[in-house]
Design a protein around this motif. Structure first.
Motif, short mmCIF file in Angstrom:
data_model
loop_
_atom_site.label_atom_id
_atom_site.label_comp_id
_atom_site.label_asym_id
_atom_site.label_seq_id
_atom_site.Cartn_x
_atom_site.Cartn_y
_atom_site.Cartn_z
N GLY A 11 0.66 -1.28 -0.11
CA GLY A 11 -0.12 0.13 0.06
C GLY A 11 0.80 1.53 -0.02
O GLY A 11 0.50 2.22 0.92
N GLY A 49 1.19 9.05 2.21
CA GLY A 49 0.36 8.00 3.03
C GLY A 49 1.14 7.56 4.24
O GLY A 49 2.33 7.85 4.59
N ASP A 105 -2.28 -6.25 -6.49
CA ASP A 105 -3.68 -6.08 -6.60
C ASP A 105 -3.98 -7.18 -5.32
O ASP A 105 -4.13 -8.32 -5.74
CB ASP A 105 -4.32 -5.83 -7.62
CG ASP A 105 -5.65 -5.32 -7.52
OD1 ASP A 105 -6.38 -5.41 -6.59
OD2 ASP A 105 -6.04 -4.53 -8.29
N VAL A 108 -6.96 -7.45 -3.95
CA VAL A 108 -8.24 -8.01 -4.20
C VAL A 108 -8.26 -9.49 -4.87
O VAL A 108 -9.37 -10.30 -4.90
CB VAL A 108 -9.41 -7.21 -4.87
CG1 VAL A 108 -9.32 -5.86 -3.92
CG2 VAL A 108 -9.07 -6.86 -6.26
N SER A 129 -1.32 -1.43 4.43
CA SER A 129 -1.60 -0.29 4.63
C SER A 129 -2.27 0.26 3.59
O SER A 129 -1.92 1.05 2.52
CB SER A 129 -0.24 0.83 4.62
OG SER A 129 -0.57 2.16 5.03
P1 NAI Z 1 -2.85 6.09 0.72
O1 NAI Z 1 -3.39 6.38 -0.47
O2 NAI Z 1 -1.37 6.27 1.05
O3 NAI Z 1 -2.70 4.44 0.78
C1 NAI Z 1 -3.91 3.75 0.40
C2 NAI Z 1 -3.28 2.72 -0.58
O4 NAI Z 1 -4.00 1.77 -0.98
C3 NAI Z 1 -2.85 3.46 -1.99
O5 NAI Z 1 -1.28 3.26 -2.01
C4 NAI Z 1 -3.53 2.51 -3.13
O6 NAI Z 1 -2.93 2.65 -4.36
C5 NAI Z 1 -3.51 1.31 -2.31
N1 NAI Z 1 -4.60 0.46 -2.81
C6 NAI Z 1 -5.82 0.58 -2.94
N2 NAI Z 1 -6.44 -0.30 -3.43
C7 NAI Z 1 -5.70 -1.38 -3.53
C8 NAI Z 1 -5.59 -2.98 -3.79
N3 NAI Z 1 -6.69 -3.60 -4.36
N4 NAI Z 1 -4.52 -3.51 -3.85
C9 NAI Z 1 -3.25 -3.07 -3.39
N5 NAI Z 1 -3.36 -1.64 -3.22
C10 NAI Z 1 -4.17 -0.99 -3.23
O7 NAI Z 1 -3.79 6.36 2.02
P2 NAI Z 1 -3.72 6.27 3.53
O8 NAI Z 1 -4.89 7.00 3.94
O9 NAI Z 1 -2.31 6.31 4.05
O10 NAI Z 1 -3.96 4.70 3.63
C11 NAI Z 1 -3.26 3.69 4.20
C12 NAI Z 1 -4.28 2.95 5.40
O11 NAI Z 1 -4.25 3.99 6.39
C13 NAI Z 1 -5.57 2.67 5.02
O12 NAI Z 1 -5.80 1.40 5.41
C14 NAI Z 1 -6.48 3.94 5.51
O13 NAI Z 1 -7.80 3.06 5.71
C15 NAI Z 1 -5.87 3.92 6.69
N6 NAI Z 1 -6.08 5.02 7.54
C16 NAI Z 1 -6.15 6.24 6.97
C17 NAI Z 1 -6.40 7.48 7.63
C18 NAI Z 1 -6.26 8.64 7.10
O14 NAI Z 1 -7.05 9.70 7.63
N7 NAI Z 1 -5.67 9.02 5.95
C19 NAI Z 1 -6.84 7.46 9.05
C20 NAI Z 1 -7.08 5.94 9.66
C21 NAI Z 1 -6.54 4.90 8.83
#
Ligand code: NAI
Length: 286
Positions: free
Chosen positions: A9, A15, A73, A75, A120
Motif C-alpha cells: 500500500g 500516506g 492487487d 483483491v 496499509s
Molecule cells: P494512501 O493512499 O497512501 O494508501 C492507500 C493505498 O492503498 C494506496 O497506495 C492505493 O494505491 C492502495 N490500494 C488501493 N486498493 C488496492 C488494492 N486492491 N491492492 C493494493 N493496493 C491498493 O492512503 P492512507 O490514508 O495512508 O491509507 C493507508 C491506510 O491507512 C488505509 O488502510 C487507511 O484506511 C488507513 N487510515 C487512513 C487514515 C487517514 O486519515 N488517511 C485514518 C485511519 C486509517
C-alpha cells in the motif's frame, strides 16, 4: 542480520505506508513495497526521477532505499481469480505476478523470507455514499479490498515469515463510533479488520509466534483520504477537540508501527493501538 519488511500500500510519499517504510528503514530494516498495479507506473517513474528524494531522507541524513517494488492487487489471491476484463486492461497487462499469492512467491524467490508485514491499503468504491444507500457490490468490494486483503496477505506470506515476526494494519475509529461521511461499508470493513486482528493474532501466535496488531490512526490528508472528501474537516475537528492540539504527522504513525513490530513490543499482540493525538478518548471537548 537486519530485518526485512514488506509494506503493502505504498504509491506516493504522502500516506501512512510511506511513513511506516521510512520509520522501519531508519531502524535498519530492508524495505520491499507492494504498489497497487494502476499506480505502479507513476510511482516507479517518480522514484526514478528523484521526485521523492526530499521525503526519502532519514534522520541520519541518508536516503531510504527501497530494495524492490512489487506490483500488487490485493483483491485477487491468485491468477485464476482475475476476471478477463482486468487481465486485458492496459494498466494491468503491462505487469505480471501481482496477485497476492504470486507476490509472496516472487518475494520468496528474490529474498527468501521476511520478518515484518505491513498492510496499509483500503478501497471502498462507494465510500462517499451513506451505509443506508450502499449497494451489495459496493459493500463487498470495500470488505474485499480493505479487510480480506489483510487475511490474504497474512495467509500467503506466513510460510516465508520468520518466527518472532510481526504484522501491522491500519484502521480507523469509524469502526466503533459512527462517523458520517465514512460510508460505503468502509466502517464495516474496519470493524472486520479489527476483529480479524484479534483472531489472526491467536492463530499465527500459536502457529509461528508471530504478532498481529493494528494502528487506529487519526486523520491524514493522504491521497486515499482526499478521495473520501471530508478529510480537511476531520483534521480541523481533531485539532479543535483532541487532547493534543497539534497536527498529526504520518511519521508519528510510522514510529508507532516501528515500535510495534520491534522486540520492544514483544508481548503486544491482538491489539488496536490509537495514534490520534488522543481524540478517541474525548467524550466532550471544551
Ligand atoms: P494512501 O493512499 O497512501 O494508501 C492507500 C493505498 O492503498 C494506496 O497506495 C492505493 O494505491 C492502495 N490500494 C488501493 N486498493 C488496492 C488494492 N486492491 N491492492 C493494493 N493496493 C491498493 O492512503 P492512507 O490514508 O495512508 O491509507 C493507508 C491506510 O491507512 C488505509 O488502510 C487507511 O484506511 C488507513 N487510515 C487512513 C487514515 C487517514 O486519515 N488517511 C485514518 C485511519 C486509517
Amino acid at each position: 542480520r537486519g530485518k526485512r519488511a514488506f509494506i503493502a500500500g505504498v504509491a506516493d510519499d504522502n500516506g501512512y505506508g510511506w511513513a511506516i517504510s521510512k520509520a522501519l528503514a531508519a531502524a535498519g530494516a530492508e524495505i520491499l513495497v507492494g504498489t497497487w498495479v494502476p499506480a505502479l507506473n507513476i510511482f516507479e517513474t517518480s522514484l526514478r526521477r528523484g521526485k521523492f528524494d526530499q521525503s526519502r531522507r532519514l534522520p541520519n541524513g541518508s536516503l531510504m532505499e527501497i530494495a524492490k517494488v512489487y506490483p500488487l492487487d490485493a483483491v485477487y489471491d491468485s491468477l485464476e481469480d482475475v476476471p478477463a476484463d482486468v487481465r486485458a486492461n492496459k494498466r494491468y497487462s503491462g505487469s505480471s505476478n501481482w496477485t497476492v499469492k504470486e507476490v509472496a512467491e516472487s518475494v520468496k524467490n528474490d529474498f527468501g523470507s521476511i520478518d515484518i508485514l505491513v498492510h496499509s491499503l483500503a478501497n471502498g468504491p462507494e465510500v462517499t455514499k451513506p451505509l443506508l444507500e450502499t449497494s451489495r457490490n459496493g459493500y463487498l468490494a470495500a470488505i474485499s479490498a480493505s479487510s480480506y486483503s489483510f487475511i490474504s496477505l497474512v495467509q500467503h506470506f506466513l510460510p516465508i515469515m520468520n518466527p518472532g515476526g510481526a504484522t501491522i494494519s491500519l484502521t480507523y475509529i469509524a469502526s466503533e463510533k459512527s462517523i458520517p461521511g465514512y460510508g460505503g461499508g468502509m466502517s464495516s470493513a474496519k470493524a472486520a479488520l479489527e476483529s480479524d486482528t484479534r483472531v489472526l493474532a491467536f492463530e499465527v501466535g500459536r502457529k509461528k509466534k508471530i504478532r498481529v496488531n493494528a494502528i487506529s490512526a487519526g486523520p491524514l490528508g493522504s491521497r486515499a483520504a482526499k478521495a473520501i472528501g471530508f478529510i480537511e474537516k476531520m483534521i480541523e475537528y481533531s485539532h479543535a477537540n483532541a487532547p493534543l492540539q497539534k497536527e498529526l504527522l504520518a511519521d508519528e504513525v510510522g514510529n508507532t508501527a516501528a515500535f510495534l513490530v520491534s522486540p520492544l513490543a514483544s508481548a503486544v499482540t491482538g491489539s488496536v493501538i490509537y495514534v490520534d493525538n488522543g481524540l478517541n478518548t474525548v467524550g466532550l471537548a471544551t
